[in-house]
Write an enzyme that holds these catalytic residues in place. Sequence first.
Site, short mmCIF file in Angstrom:
data_model
loop_
_atom_site.label_atom_id
_atom_site.label_comp_id
_atom_site.label_asym_id
_atom_site.label_seq_id
_atom_site.Cartn_x
_atom_site.Cartn_y
_atom_site.Cartn_z
N HIS A 354 57.94 29.44 -4.74
CA HIS A 354 56.68 29.98 -4.20
C HIS A 354 55.51 29.89 -5.17
O HIS A 354 54.49 30.54 -4.95
CB HIS A 354 56.85 31.45 -3.81
CG HIS A 354 57.84 31.70 -2.72
ND1 HIS A 354 57.50 31.77 -1.40
CD2 HIS A 354 59.18 31.87 -2.77
CE1 HIS A 354 58.58 31.99 -0.67
NE2 HIS A 354 59.62 32.05 -1.50
N LYS A 545 43.97 40.09 -0.32
CA LYS A 545 45.14 39.47 -0.94
C LYS A 545 45.27 40.08 -2.33
O LYS A 545 44.37 40.81 -2.77
CB LYS A 545 44.98 37.96 -1.04
CG LYS A 545 43.63 37.52 -1.65
CD LYS A 545 43.43 36.02 -1.65
CE LYS A 545 43.01 35.45 -0.31
NZ LYS A 545 43.93 34.44 0.22
N ARG A 546 46.37 39.81 -3.04
CA ARG A 546 46.47 40.28 -4.41
C ARG A 546 45.28 39.79 -5.23
O ARG A 546 44.74 38.71 -4.98
CB ARG A 546 47.78 39.82 -5.04
CG ARG A 546 48.99 40.53 -4.49
CD ARG A 546 48.91 42.03 -4.67
NE ARG A 546 49.10 42.39 -6.06
CZ ARG A 546 50.23 42.85 -6.57
NH1 ARG A 546 51.27 43.05 -5.78
NH2 ARG A 546 50.33 43.15 -7.85
N LYS A 551 43.00 33.10 -7.27
CA LYS A 551 42.56 33.31 -5.89
C LYS A 551 41.04 33.42 -5.79
O LYS A 551 40.46 33.38 -4.72
CB LYS A 551 43.23 34.55 -5.30
CG LYS A 551 44.76 34.41 -5.15
CD LYS A 551 45.37 35.68 -4.58
CE LYS A 551 46.90 35.69 -4.62
NZ LYS A 551 47.52 34.88 -3.55
N THR A 653 49.54 33.09 3.46
CA THR A 653 49.98 33.42 4.81
C THR A 653 48.94 34.31 5.51
O THR A 653 48.87 34.33 6.74
CB THR A 653 51.34 34.14 4.80
OG1 THR A 653 51.33 35.13 3.75
CG2 THR A 653 52.48 33.17 4.55
N LYS A 657 47.35 34.59 9.54
CA LYS A 657 47.14 35.79 10.35
C LYS A 657 45.70 35.83 10.87
O LYS A 657 45.45 36.14 12.04
CB LYS A 657 47.42 37.05 9.52
CG LYS A 657 48.88 37.18 9.10
CD LYS A 657 49.09 38.23 8.01
CE LYS A 657 50.45 38.00 7.34
NZ LYS A 657 50.58 38.72 6.07
C1 26Q Z 1 58.88 38.19 -11.25
C2 26Q Z 1 59.45 38.70 -12.39
C3 26Q Z 1 59.22 40.01 -12.79
C4 26Q Z 1 58.44 40.82 -12.00
C5 26Q Z 1 57.86 40.31 -10.84
C6 26Q Z 1 58.08 38.99 -10.48
C7 26Q Z 1 57.44 38.45 -9.25
C8 26Q Z 1 57.37 39.23 -8.10
C9 26Q Z 1 56.75 38.74 -6.96
C10 26Q Z 1 56.91 37.18 -9.21
C11 26Q Z 1 56.31 36.70 -8.06
C12 26Q Z 1 56.22 37.47 -6.91
C13 26Q Z 1 55.58 37.05 -5.68
C14 26Q Z 1 55.03 35.87 -5.48
C15 26Q Z 1 54.34 35.55 -4.22
O1 26Q Z 1 54.11 36.41 -3.38
N1 26Q Z 1 53.98 34.28 -4.01
C16 26Q Z 1 53.31 33.89 -2.78
O2 26Q Z 1 54.31 33.53 -1.83
C17 26Q Z 1 53.75 33.30 -0.56
C18 26Q Z 1 54.87 33.05 0.41
O3 26Q Z 1 55.43 31.80 0.19
C19 26Q Z 1 52.76 32.16 -0.61
O4 26Q Z 1 52.15 32.05 0.65
C20 26Q Z 1 51.70 32.39 -1.68
O5 26Q Z 1 50.88 31.26 -1.82
C21 26Q Z 1 52.37 32.72 -3.01
O6 26Q Z 1 51.39 33.08 -3.97
#
Ligand code: 26Q
Length: 811
Positions: A354, A545-546, A551, A653, A657
């Site tokens: 991702h 979004k985050r 972004k 995503t 929406k």
């Molecule tokens: C990893 C290690 C330690 C703590 C947290 C994490 C961690 C947690 C969540 C790393 C990444 C995430 C989330 C990533 C994320 O949401 N990525 C998004 O995924 C979406 C679904 O595929 C995409 O549409 C987005 O582009 C992408 O940014």
Amino acid sequence: MDKKEIISDFKRYYGHRLGRDENCRSVHYVYEALAMVLSDRLTERWKATYNAYKKQDCRRACYLSMEFLIGRTLSNAILNLGVNDPVAQAMYELGLDLEELIDVEPDAGLGNGGLGRLAACFIDSCATLKLPVTGYGLRYEYGMFSQTIINGEQVEEPDHWLRNGNVWEIERLEYTQRIKFGGHTESHIDENGHKRVCWVNTHDILAVPYDTPIPGYKNDTVNSLRLWKATATEEFDLQEFNAGDYAEAVAAKNTAENITMVLYPNDANENGKALRLRQQYLLASASLQDVLELWIGRHGKDFSEFAAKNCFQLNDTHPSIAVAELMRLLMDIYGLSWDEAWAITRNTMAYTNHTLLPEALERWSVSLFKLLLPRLMEIIFEINARFLAEVSAHWPGDKARLARMSLIEEGDEQYVRMAYLAIVGSYSVNGVAELHSKLLQQGLFHDFYELWPQKFNNKTNGVTPRRWLAGCNPELAKLITETIGDGWLTDLSLLKKLELYVDDKAFCKRWHEVRLCAKQRLIDFKKKEMDVDLNVNALFDVQVKRIHEYKRQLLNVLHVIHLYDRIKRGDTENWTDRCVLIGGKAAPGYFMAKKIIKLINNVGNVINNDPDVGNRLKLIFLPNYRVSAMEIICPGADLSEQISTAGKEASGTGNMKFMMNGALTIGTLDGANIEIREEVGDDNFFLFGLTEDQVEKLRHHYDPVAIIDQDEDLKRVMNLLEWGHFNQFEPDIFDAIIGSMKSPHDPWMTIADFRSFVDAQKRVEAAYQDKERWTKMSIINCANSGKFSTDRTIAEYNNDLWKLTPVTVPK
Ligand code: 26Q
């Protein structure tokens, strides 16, 4: 399922089970009683689904994810069970306000953002497509923090979403699993002359599953989401207790239970936290043990058919320790040989990536790994040794390649590269949009692509149209159904038929009215929450979004400041009133993201209180952005901001929406934006900005200061920022932000895209001023959003990777 039964069940739950009457002042119990009524209806179908799968002994898939961002369940259950009318009538007859009850439910915020919400949309689509898929995740006691804004700054508060209980889950103590940590390994030769390894002297904890029903849309299928909670083992306490230290014993219990206490609120990799590694291992180990136990219950210890009947989709690298854990369980517990276990592992695991940001790839220090999971570290070393032999055979003498591809990164400290473990241990590697998948093959994972091109594939993301159109925008859904029938709910490509009506005046008028209605709902929501009043005729320009530098919320702010500057200069001929809404959470340790929130709030403060500006422009920060907020925000947006630096957003995503609900997109050629534009056509998409390869080329000679110098508008914007116009009594607080944008090393190249963004925004305004044209474009966007249903995404996962047969659940 009829009104009468709903009323009588409701009364029974409210009066007897919950022991409340009309004197009770808390609407919570009313919600809870109604939730129980629906939960009953789900449970019957849930058992029937379980039995149907069991009877067919069908192949099944497990979706392993550290996050399931479910949001609320009640309204979704009502929708998917198809009982909206009787429930609404029942509540009406009881003098209760259904909308109010729905609002009582806290969000299950068990995720950060896109990746977690994707998992939730996926399991909705799996159930709707009647596929035997189980979601496996963690039951965090505290989900994503709740965000408040104090003096313009983000303040985090813990989200104790389980405080009032959770009607939807059931505890399954009988499926508890034991998880090992620490200790060391010992090996011996068994009676057959095979080397056997024992992992001993471990500190064990227990994983207790809690199951939540996941209903398909009106099809009697109810799948499971199984979330693990960590608890202490009894004998562990006892050991300490017998040693005489009762307090230590209770403390040890706490350490065990801490593991699933809180969701890590970063949506990029925050490296090295032992607790996070424990969480990941708990998920992988408990889920695999669960699946193996079920297997043995039905097939005994013969694993020859296991890979034909099971597969595991890894939601990013977070659960990728499952590769090594499956090896361990098959060898150490069930006595399979390395080759047998490896064949099974490689034929059952599939990995979804991702992110394109190299710095976000997960790594764990070998020393921490050895300490916490010594047996798994051994297995990873062995996988690596065998893998590097394969690489050597393929590229004899290519030392550099061996170092690049090794699962172990060498250096002052050694690290395990989790993405490489996932690639080596699985039969499929996919990205989440066309561009992203292409870039993975050409860049991040190029060596692996050369070795195993057939492993790599794309699965463009989607969103579930049940929650993200039917559920969140009932008026628009009604208009669509009245116009083209209700088939679109399970075949979103049918929305295309709406294009036949773009010249139908009466239809366009209704479309416009319904959208105004949704905007009004958003206004009312904001008024209640923040006491601001927005003008329904203004262009609602939304970015939620985050908060992340890539972004580019900053680019959005630069544009807002530019509009403000135009107003102050009196350059307001043909003005389009605009409300800019920005929302999102910053990772608590992400300094720049927090500064960006502060900047948005400060700029908003100046603009919104300037009498020269009036209704022409508003900038509002939407606090505590979450799933249930998006359900109100996306139907009310006119313009969807998807403005990441090209090549950085894997998919996005939220963009889908908004489109589905008839918003138009202003966006770069990034992630799924590219595919959205392909679907709607260039005329119905506001494109701007550098392309991914232009970004990469420009890096070598990027000179933002020169760009600012040559652009009068941008110069004025930067001057306002640099002279402290938005931080008059808070000197220097935005220096880091200004400095980053003006740096020739700015990876996000905000300044490079300013002019092109402003020009695209002018095209937006021209389009918006022509109400009929805008409505047409809005219809066309919705009509062409069919591709972005997770039903399509999941059908692709299933056809290409999982190969499951749909199972119809008997009535
Ligand atoms: C990893 C290690 C330690 C703590 C947290 C994490 C961690 C947690 C969540 C790393 C990444 C995430 C989330 C990533 C994320 O949401 N990525 C998004 O995924 C979406 C679904 O595929 C995409 O549409 C987005 O582009 C992408 O940014």
